[in-house]
Design an enzyme around this catalytic site. Structure first.
Site, PDB file in Angstrom:
ATOM      1  N   PRO A   2       0.823  -1.211   0.000  1.00 13.39           N
ATOM      2  CA  PRO A   2       0.000   0.000   0.000  1.00 13.39           C
ATOM      3  C   PRO A   2       0.856   1.260   0.000  1.00 13.39           C
ATOM      4  O   PRO A   2       1.936   1.295   0.590  1.00 13.39           O
ATOM      5  CB  PRO A   2      -0.812  -0.119   1.292  1.00 13.39           C
ATOM      6  N   GLU A   3       0.365   2.285  -0.673  1.00  8.88           N
ATOM      7  CA  GLU A   3       1.075   3.555  -0.731  1.00  8.88           C
ATOM      8  C   GLU A   3       0.413   4.541   0.233  1.00  8.88           C
ATOM      9  O   GLU A   3      -0.521   4.180   0.964  1.00  8.88           O
ATOM     10  CB  GLU A   3       1.089   4.072  -2.170  1.00  8.88           C
ATOM     11  N   HIS A 106      -2.896 -16.900  10.113  1.00  7.56           N
ATOM     12  CA  HIS A 106      -1.927 -15.797  10.116  1.00  7.56           C
ATOM     13  C   HIS A 106      -2.416 -14.563  10.871  1.00  7.56           C
ATOM     14  O   HIS A 106      -2.023 -13.450  10.551  1.00  7.56           O
ATOM     15  CB  HIS A 106      -1.545 -15.417   8.683  1.00  7.56           C
ATOM     16  N   ARG A 124       2.715 -13.272   4.803  1.00  2.00           N
ATOM     17  CA  ARG A 124       4.136 -13.288   4.431  1.00  2.00           C
ATOM     18  C   ARG A 124       5.049 -12.742   5.534  1.00  2.00           C
ATOM     19  O   ARG A 124       6.260 -12.874   5.463  1.00  2.00           O
ATOM     20  CB  ARG A 124       4.335 -12.495   3.132  1.00  2.00           C
TER      21      ARG A 124
END
Length: 287
Positions: A2-3, A106, A124
């Site tokens: 994400p930016e 997760h 991840r």
């Protein structure tokens, strides 16, 4: 990853939910994220009231009592979910690029409040939580990063002088967090298209007028993206079930082979790989 606009949307969602709320319980199921969660993590949150949630660049900042802070970086696959205790959430995800629903696996960290809980999910494990013990340390933590596009220091004098003698192309500079913080591949492409600057143009060749365009259009593109809920590239819905809308405004990003949207231009948007990143542009409009 994400930016700035997407992280800002997460910040807004979190701040609205947790500001001035007390943490009743802390659950850490897996400390082995990109930075290992310290053993004293619980003591920073348990029975403490969240002052507010801030943001710098792509980092969330949880403001805690006694001049303590917790940075959260979502990495490549991290998402934050809000789960209410007394009602069934149709959508839980405040973040981007993953399922709008809380995954079963997760879920590494939970902050439990009176009527809801915040869950950090990261398949991840490239995201992280980092505890900061003073405001001076918080400032030092970001010393290696350039100003945000909204910062008054991101001005013509700074940009033009930074580019002097630099052979690197302008697209790479917009992605360089040491130059400017928060811009990623999506918005760099859109900013340069709006500025009519070729992404592979060497930074040292940019005029003052072109530098000013980059400053103005960086702010314009990012503010518009924030106002539209960010860019939903994959199956994203926020905690209220709404998708981001800025992907509908893309002029060049992922538009390869589509006719340029500028009036009077019939050229096709091109894609070029530079520094292992996909770069999208119009060869006719961007010089």
């Amino acid at each position: 990853m994400p930016e700035l606009p997407e992280v800002e949307i997460v910040r807004q969602s979190l701040n609205k939910k947790v500001k001035q709320k007390k943490v009743k319980k802390v659950i850490v199921r897996n400390r082995n994220l990109r930075l290992k969660i310290p053993v004293n993590f619980n003591s920073y949150f348990f029975n403490k009231k969240i002052i507010k949630v801030g943001r710098f660049s792509k980092y969330l900042i949880i403001y805690l009592p006694e001049d303590n802070y917790c940075l959260i970086h979502l990495g490549m696959s991290g998402t934050i979910h809000i789960v209410n205790n007394k009602s069934v959430n149709k959508y839980t995800n405040t973040s981007f690029y993953n399922s709008p629903f809380l995954p079963k696996k997760h879920n590494h960290v939970e902050l439990v409040f009176e009527n809801f809980k915040i869950i950090y999910n990261d398949p991840r494990r490239f995201g992280f939580f980092q505890l900061i013990k003073s405001n001076s340390d918080l400032i030092k933590r970001f010393n290696h990063l350039g100003p945000e596009p909204f910062d008054k220091n991101f001005n013509l004098n700074y940009v033009y002088n930074f580019f002097k003698g630099k052979n690197k192309d302008i697209k790479n500079f917009l992605l360089d967090q040491k130059f400017v913080s928060g811009i990623g591949n999506i918005y760099a492409s859109e900013i340069l298209f709006l500025s009519k600057i070729n992404p592979i143009k060497k930074a040292k060749l940019l005029s003052k007028k072109e530098c000013q365009k980059i400053i103005i259009n960086s702010r314009k593109i990012l503010l518009k993206a924030i106002s539209m809920g960010g860019s939903s590239i994959r199956d994203f819905k926020d905690a209220l079930g709404f998708k981001g809308g800025f992907q509908n405004e893309f002029k060049v990003y992922q538009q390869e082979g589509i006719e340029c949207k500028n009036i009077g231009c019939s050229d096709l948007i091109r894609k070029k790989i530079t520094s292992n990143r996909s770069t999208f542009f119009c060869d006719s409009c961007q010089k």
